[in-house]
Motif scaffolding. Structure first.
Motif, PDB file in Angstrom:
ATOM      1  N   LEU A  16     -16.624 -16.339   1.300  1.00 61.90           N
ATOM      2  CA  LEU A  16     -15.839 -16.875   0.189  1.00 61.90           C
ATOM      3  C   LEU A  16     -15.942 -18.394   0.054  1.00 61.90           C
ATOM      4  O   LEU A  16     -15.670 -18.941  -1.011  1.00 61.90           O
ATOM      5  N   PHE A 273      -5.314 -24.881 -26.037  1.00 62.64           N
ATOM      6  CA  PHE A 273      -4.991 -23.858 -25.048  1.00 62.64           C
ATOM      7  C   PHE A 273      -3.671 -23.149 -25.391  1.00 62.64           C
ATOM      8  O   PHE A 273      -3.591 -21.922 -25.387  1.00 62.64           O
TER       9      PHE A 273
ATOM     10  N   ALA B  93     -18.824 -13.337  -2.413  1.00 60.88           N
ATOM     11  CA  ALA B  93     -17.369 -13.388  -2.593  1.00 60.88           C
ATOM     12  C   ALA B  93     -16.818 -12.006  -2.934  1.00 60.88           C
ATOM     13  O   ALA B  93     -15.777 -11.592  -2.406  1.00 60.88           O
ATOM     14  N   LEU B  97     -13.973  -9.727  -0.965  1.00 59.75           N
ATOM     15  CA  LEU B  97     -12.752  -9.257  -1.644  1.00 59.75           C
ATOM     16  C   LEU B  97     -12.681  -7.734  -1.694  1.00 59.75           C
ATOM     17  O   LEU B  97     -11.595  -7.154  -1.647  1.00 59.75           O
ATOM     18  N   LYS B 105      -5.799 -12.858   1.761  1.00 54.11           N
ATOM     19  CA  LYS B 105      -6.592 -12.225   0.710  1.00 54.11           C
ATOM     20  C   LYS B 105      -5.894 -12.320  -0.655  1.00 54.11           C
ATOM     21  O   LYS B 105      -6.529 -12.632  -1.663  1.00 54.11           O
ATOM     22  N   VAL B 108      -6.147 -15.858  -2.002  1.00 53.06           N
ATOM     23  CA  VAL B 108      -7.504 -16.149  -2.475  1.00 53.06           C
ATOM     24  C   VAL B 108      -7.747 -15.459  -3.819  1.00 53.06           C
ATOM     25  O   VAL B 108      -8.277 -16.061  -4.764  1.00 53.06           O
ATOM     26  N   LEU B 111      -5.945 -17.261  -6.555  1.00 55.78           N
ATOM     27  CA  LEU B 111      -6.616 -18.537  -6.837  1.00 55.78           C
ATOM     28  C   LEU B 111      -7.863 -18.311  -7.701  1.00 55.78           C
ATOM     29  O   LEU B 111      -8.071 -18.988  -8.705  1.00 55.78           O
ATOM     30  N   LEU B 112      -8.678 -17.326  -7.291  1.00 56.00           N
ATOM     31  CA  LEU B 112      -9.912 -17.066  -8.040  1.00 56.00           C
ATOM     32  C   LEU B 112      -9.617 -16.521  -9.436  1.00 56.00           C
ATOM     33  O   LEU B 112     -10.280 -16.880 -10.406  1.00 56.00           O
ATOM     34  N   SER B 114      -6.999 -17.183 -11.201  1.00 50.87           N
ATOM     35  CA  SER B 114      -6.397 -18.233 -12.033  1.00 50.87           C
ATOM     36  C   SER B 114      -7.465 -19.103 -12.699  1.00 50.87           C
ATOM     37  O   SER B 114      -7.197 -19.744 -13.718  1.00 50.87           O
ATOM     38  N   THR B 115      -8.685 -19.116 -12.136  1.00 48.00           N
ATOM     39  CA  THR B 115      -9.732 -19.928 -12.767  1.00 48.00           C
ATOM     40  C   THR B 115     -10.120 -19.382 -14.139  1.00 48.00           C
ATOM     41  O   THR B 115     -10.774 -20.059 -14.912  1.00 48.00           O
ATOM     42  N   ILE B 117      -8.003 -18.435 -16.457  1.00 49.78           N
ATOM     43  CA  ILE B 117      -6.953 -18.627 -17.467  1.00 49.78           C
ATOM     44  C   ILE B 117      -7.432 -19.552 -18.584  1.00 49.78           C
ATOM     45  O   ILE B 117      -7.312 -19.248 -19.760  1.00 49.78           O
ATOM     46  N   MET B 118      -7.964 -20.699 -18.182  1.00 52.95           N
ATOM     47  CA  MET B 118      -8.323 -21.694 -19.192  1.00 52.95           C
ATOM     48  C   MET B 118      -9.768 -21.546 -19.608  1.00 52.95           C
ATOM     49  O   MET B 118     -10.653 -21.487 -18.762  1.00 52.95           O
ATOM     50  N   PHE B 149     -20.184 -21.121  -9.781  1.00 57.97           N
ATOM     51  CA  PHE B 149     -19.021 -20.259  -9.581  1.00 57.97           C
ATOM     52  C   PHE B 149     -18.613 -19.647 -10.921  1.00 57.97           C
ATOM     53  O   PHE B 149     -18.592 -20.325 -11.941  1.00 57.97           O
ATOM     54  N   ILE B 154     -17.548 -12.599 -10.186  1.00 54.95           N
ATOM     55  CA  ILE B 154     -17.018 -12.097  -8.917  1.00 54.95           C
ATOM     56  C   ILE B 154     -16.212 -10.820  -9.138  1.00 54.95           C
ATOM     57  O   ILE B 154     -16.443  -9.805  -8.478  1.00 54.95           O
TER      58      ILE B 154
END
Lengths: 294, 276
Positions: A16, A273, B93, B97, B105, B108, B111-112, B114-115, B117-118, B149, B154
């Motif tokens: 990861l 947004f 990754a 998971l 877990k 993580v 966090l992943l 949430s990327t 969202i925008m 990324f 993922i």
């Protein structure tokens, strides 16, 4: 046993690590920074950055160009999404019939989707040319008044929408076609046995069963309309006559990379947004009312 | 009676679909014909649909005016690197998971997730500033690294990796496979289709990527194909036949891949649910 668990944890984090580092540096940090920058006067040329509170927001909301960019974005979405929905659903229904040359049709409707946006936008710039373009030639051939297309404040946006429709239609056709093919035929047949005509069968059975897909297409339509930039930037490099095609991402781009006003650009980004979030939430509420048969 | 009705009906369906097809293909035909027109034909009024004399001159003229080959190479280098790197890192990754148990877990995963969202357009400005801080403006790193990324890739792969039966993994373990052995010998060979799909999708997405290469490159030598084409229009003015020649050169490889791999491509589109 304990040792094995420990090793599993190490392996997991080794796997990861690259993704996590990149995610934090290029996604999470920018997501936090965009808020911070929107409250500062970061203008790139001047390294001093101060907290300026809501100044950037006050500025953009009194900037005629920004307000126009919101209107233009809503105009783009409001015209493109319904047209796209109706046309692509209509074509998908036709393609769903048992006909020959299905593949030929599918390939040609989908071709604009796969070709690079900039390359095909170049073609349309010429098609739209008021003097040397074939569109005006066709218009005058059928006895209509020629248009100034991309050079006319009233027609620039419709021209871009026309191009975008052409570019994206095939995608929604394929999505609808997949949806239509997943509807069990016995449901439609049942409607016919109950005495429905083909129009009733479509509106009372097929369409309600397609509602999750209609929902998906509208949702993607909203999100993609708010992100529209490439065709605007290529076909109308200055945002069109009287900023008639300046959409929100175009405004952000200009503020950030032509005026170097990072604060204002970030404030506009966050407004964008919030609008996407708000619209998708509204759609979610409305979408819940749709009929579902399981 | 029934048969006659269906023939009649399909006649009008074909008419509608065929008219639509003509409208969809017309711009491509126009491009193709016009790439071979002389300057005189381009600026004739009313517009000429067919070239009065077919010329091949436009192609070398484009290559002389702009480093078109360089644009092509840049696009190939950048897009291949992103595709290869992003898919590889996403496999790693997604494997962790989907198949491994480890503390943290949930954190993580959140966090992943949430990327996503925008949209990229919202974080464009800070992303640019980070790349600027790294001194990566106008470099290949600047074009490639931020896209190695992808939360979408993922989670797309993870969703397939979880469905692979545990028995296969256990059998490999008994045969002496370690964690990476399982990934390379069990998980990956059993996920060829989703890995192929996501690779194709990533490639096509970044092949047409425009906004980021536009802001991150300065010199003509670093431009990718879409950005190069944009500047070609801006600097070359309305030399339409040259524009069409350039456009044709950019489109042809994509169209060939499309016609050859149409079925796969369409499937990949409906599966990923994302628009290029």
């Amino acid at each position: 046993m304990k040792k094995r668990e420990h090793r599993e944890t190490v392996v997991a984090y080794v796997c990861l690590a690259p993704a996590l580092i990149l995610a934090v540096v290029f996604m999470i940090v920018p997501m936090i920074m965009v808020f911070y920058i929107s409250f500062s006067n970061w203008d790139f040329v001047n390294p001093v950055k101060n907290f300026v509170g809501l100044k950037n927001y006050v500025y953009i909301f009194s900037d005629e160009k920004f307000l126009k960019s919101i209107r233009n974005t809503l105009y783009f979405a409001g015209v493109k999404i319904p047209l796209d929905l109706v046309i692509s659903l209509f074509v998908a229904v036709l393609l769903d019939k048992k006909i020959r040359m299905k593949k030929f049709y599918r390939v040609s409707y989908f071709a604009p989707v796969v070709t690079p946006m900039v390359a095909v936008a170049l073609i349309w710039i010429w098609l739209f040319d008021p003097t040397f373009g074939p569109f005006n030639q066709i218009l005058s051939f059928v006895g209509l008044k020629p248009l100034k297309w991309l050079y006319d404040p009233n027609w620039a946006m419709p021209s871009v929408i026309l191009f975008s429709l052409w570019k994206g239609l095939g995608y929604d056709i394929i999505i609808f076609l997949a949806g239509l093919q997943s509807i069990p035929t016995h449901l439609i047949e049942a409607a016919y046995i109950d005495g429905a005509n083909s129009r009733q069968a479509f509106f009372k059975v097929t369409l309600p069963l397609l509602s999750p897909i209609v929902y998906f297409v509208v949702l993607m339509g909203i999100i993609n309309s708010f992100k529209v930039f490439t065709q605007i930037s290529v076909m109308t490099p200055r945002g069109g006559p009287l900023y008639s095609t300046g959409v929100m991402v175009f405004y952000i781009y200009q503020q950030a990379f032509e005026n170097y006003r990072m604060g204002r650009a970030s404030a506009a980004s966050l407004v964008l947004f919030c609008m996407v979030i708000a619209l998708t939430q509204i759609q979610k509420r409305l979408g819940r009312k749709s009929v579902e048969y399981s | 009676m029934e048969a006659r009705k269906s023939v009649k009906k399909s006649w009008y369906v074909h008419l509608l679909l065929f008219t639509g097809t003509v409208l969809m293909i017309f711009p491509f035909i126009w491009m193709f014909l016009s790439a071979f027109k002389t300057d005189l034909d381009v600026f004739s009024y009313p517009p000429k649909w067919l070239p009065s004399t077919w010329t091949l001159e436009n192609f070398p003229r484009v290559l002389e005016m702009v480093p078109f080959v360089r644009y092509y190479l840049n696009s190939i280098v950048v897009t291949s690197s992103i595709t290869f790197g992003q898919v590889f890192l996403s496999i790693l990754a997604a494997y962790a998971l989907a198949r491994l148990h480890f503390p943290g877990k949930t954190a993580v995963t959140i966090l992943l997730l949430s990327t996503m969202i925008m949209p990229f357009q919202v974080t464009l400005v800070p992303m640019f500033m980070i790349v600027y801080k790294f001194g990566w403006i106008d470099t290949y790193q600047g074009l490639i690294v931020p896209f190695l990324f992808s939360g979408f890739s993922i989670f797309f792969l993870r969703q397939f990796f979880v469905t692979i039966p545990k028995d296969l993994e256990d059998a490999a373990k008994i045969d002496g496979c370690g964690y990476f052995g399982i990934l390379f010998n069990v998980i990956m060979p059993n996920s060829k289709a989703p890995i192929g799909t996501i690779s194709l999708f990533v490639f096509l997405t970044h092949w047409r990527s425009y906004l980021w290469p536009l802001v991150v490159t300065n010199s003509p030598e670093m431009r990718t194909l879409p950005v190069g084409l944009k500047y070609f229009v801006e600097e070359g003015g309305t030399q339409y036949n040259l524009m069409m020649a350039a456009s044709l050169m950019a489109i042809i490889p994509v169209l060939i891949v499309y016609i050859v791999a149409e079925r796969h491509l369409v499937k990949s589109t409906t599966l990923t649910g994302l628009k290029f």
